[in-house]
Design a protein around this motif. Structure first.
Motif, short mmCIF file in Angstrom:
data_model
loop_
_atom_site.label_atom_id
_atom_site.label_comp_id
_atom_site.label_asym_id
_atom_site.label_seq_id
_atom_site.Cartn_x
_atom_site.Cartn_y
_atom_site.Cartn_z
N ARG A 92 -0.13 1.23 3.55
CA ARG A 92 -1.07 0.26 2.97
C ARG A 92 -0.82 -1.16 3.48
NH1 ARG A 92 -0.32 3.32 -2.44
NH2 ARG A 92 -2.30 4.41 -2.73
N ARG A 93 0.46 -1.50 3.76
CA ARG A 93 0.75 -2.82 4.32
C ARG A 93 0.00 -3.00 5.65
NH1 ARG A 93 3.75 -5.24 8.14
NH2 ARG A 93 4.73 -3.31 8.87
N LEU B 252 -3.77 6.37 7.61
CA LEU B 252 -4.85 5.42 7.39
C LEU B 252 -4.58 4.09 8.12
CD1 LEU B 252 -7.58 5.09 5.91
CD2 LEU B 252 -6.31 4.20 3.95
N VAL C 294 -2.65 -1.24 6.64
CA VAL C 294 -4.09 -1.24 6.35
C VAL C 294 -4.52 -2.67 6.02
CG1 VAL C 294 -5.83 -0.53 4.65
CG2 VAL C 294 -4.24 1.17 5.61
N ALA C 295 -3.75 -3.33 5.16
CA ALA C 295 -4.06 -4.72 4.80
C ALA C 295 -3.95 -5.64 6.01
CB ALA C 295 -3.14 -5.19 3.67
N TRP C 296 -2.95 -5.40 6.84
CA TRP C 296 -2.79 -6.21 8.06
C TRP C 296 -4.09 -6.22 8.86
CZ3 TRP C 296 1.77 -8.55 10.28
CH2 TRP C 296 1.56 -9.06 11.57
N LEU D 277 -2.13 8.69 3.56
CA LEU D 277 -1.30 7.58 3.07
C LEU D 277 0.17 7.96 3.15
CD1 LEU D 277 -3.28 6.40 -0.10
CD2 LEU D 277 -2.85 5.06 1.97
N ARG E 211 3.86 5.31 1.61
CA ARG E 211 2.52 4.89 1.19
C ARG E 211 2.40 3.37 1.21
NH1 ARG E 211 -0.19 9.15 -1.40
NH2 ARG E 211 -1.26 7.90 -2.96
N ALA E 212 3.47 2.69 0.80
CA ALA E 212 3.45 1.22 0.80
C ALA E 212 3.39 0.68 2.22
CB ALA E 212 4.68 0.68 0.08
N GLU F 103 -7.36 -7.42 6.59
CA GLU F 103 -7.36 -8.83 6.19
C GLU F 103 -7.09 -9.74 7.39
OE1 GLU F 103 -4.48 -9.08 2.98
OE2 GLU F 103 -5.48 -7.48 1.87
N LYS F 104 -5.91 -9.57 7.99
CA LYS F 104 -5.46 -10.49 9.02
C LYS F 104 -6.24 -10.28 10.33
CE LYS F 104 -1.02 -11.88 11.17
NZ LYS F 104 -1.09 -13.33 10.91
#
Lengths: 222, 222
Positions: free
Chosen positions: B92-93, B161, B95-97, B81, B88-89, B100-101
């Motif tokens: 994670r952004r 990640l 990772v979410a991309w 991370l 780390r943010a 999710e997207k």
């Protein structure tokens, strides 16, 4: 001043608002309408969606998952994930349950179809999708009741990000008047306890432009 | 012995397999087919889906998000991370991309329609959904190229990640032969670098029952 770009009926925005309030972190709220994203917003979040949090040192955190984990890491007391690794895993499992499963099966079907689809120029609501969302919510209310029967809060002894996330989703549906609380009294009791927390006050005060909340949306005794 | 319940073409399972391999954590892999979930599996994950990780002390972690965060907290060296909160943010952004997207726009449209729908007794594939998945992948390949042009790895200087998550999704689509690598040479270079990592070997050795991988799936020089 810290800032949070959010949209009223976005459950991911709502959970960050409640987590910030629980941690007593003040911020300036800025509304971002998903159908009117300013071009400049893409530099804050290339995905072009709320929520985005700007910390007081200018750090720019986009998307609810990074925002919540960031707040837990940087503003770590009180913690809403828990202290021990097994507890944190259980909290995050339920966060994922609501952000992935509930969102896909309920929130998106109802909020997108009833409110956002027309605003985004995608035509009128699809009644079959709305029926599916309304049918799916029962299993989730039963799961909340099942958990509430065995635990003080959804993930265990303490109020956690699992409760915040679940309530963020339910509150969007409740704004539309589509949560059949009367058929699920144990889930209703859990939601009443969340609603009565000071961190939830701003959420209950929301008024979405052109769309009045359901009559009981604000009532603590509904 | 640690265990990981996973399914070959599940991108969420794949990312946990690669993260475990990067952290050099040995585990016994157990296949869970989404269309044949044993009743006993629901006690490991009430959602009834892989991945589930069982640690050597018996701790049961369900869902890729809790598993990855757990591994980062408990087996924290090396970190995927990052060390600083802004890094780390950003990890994670992304990772979410992808989770999710990309998952909603590409992986689900292609893997579910082409492989899982029939197995799950939901009828044959919907060609319109497959076309949408095939059309959507281009924007994501361009985004990978854009990031690769500016950074050593997707989220910054270090392999993270974000790379693991993105490659987990792309690898599922690549198994089906549906990644138009030749139109996106910079994204292809990034994927070739991920593929050459030892942590990716098991992924490239996967054979899904009854479905051969695309001819170049295993080639490091494709």
């Amino acid at each position: 001043m810290r800032k949070l770009y959010h949209y009223w009926l976005c459950p991911f925005s709502r959970k960050t608002r409640v987590l910030l309030a629980e941690k007593k972190i003040a911020f300036e709220p800025i509304i971002i309408k998903p159908w009117e994203i300013p071009g400049s917003f893409y530099s804050l979040n290339p995905e072009g969606l709320p929520p985005v949090f700007i910390d007081d040192d200018g750090k720019n955190i986009a998307n609810a998952y990074p925002i919540c984990e960031y707040l837990e890491e940087v503003y770590f007391e009180p913690s809403f994930l828990g202290k021990m690794s097994a507890q944190r895993a259980e909290t995050r499992r339920l966060v994922a349950w609501f952000d992935e499963k509930f969102y896909g099966e309920v929130t998106h079907n109802l909020v997108y179809e009833k409110v956002l689809r027309r605003k985004m120029g995608q035509g009128g609501p699809d009644s079959a999708i709305i029926r599916t969302g309304n049918a799916n919510i029962h299993d989730h209310l039963e799961y909340v009741a099942w958990l509430s029967d065995r635990r003080n809060w959804l993930a265990g002894d303490d109020f956690s990000l699992a409760d915040i996330t679940a309530a963020a989703h339910f509150s969007c549906i409740d704004y539309l008047g589509d949560v059949p609380w009367d058929k699920h009294p144990a889930a209703k009791l859990w939601y009443a306890r969340v609603k009565s927390r000071p961190s939830f006050r701003e959420i209950l005060a929301d008024v979405v432009l052109g769309l009045a909340p359901s009559p009981h949306y604000r009532d603590l005794d509904f």
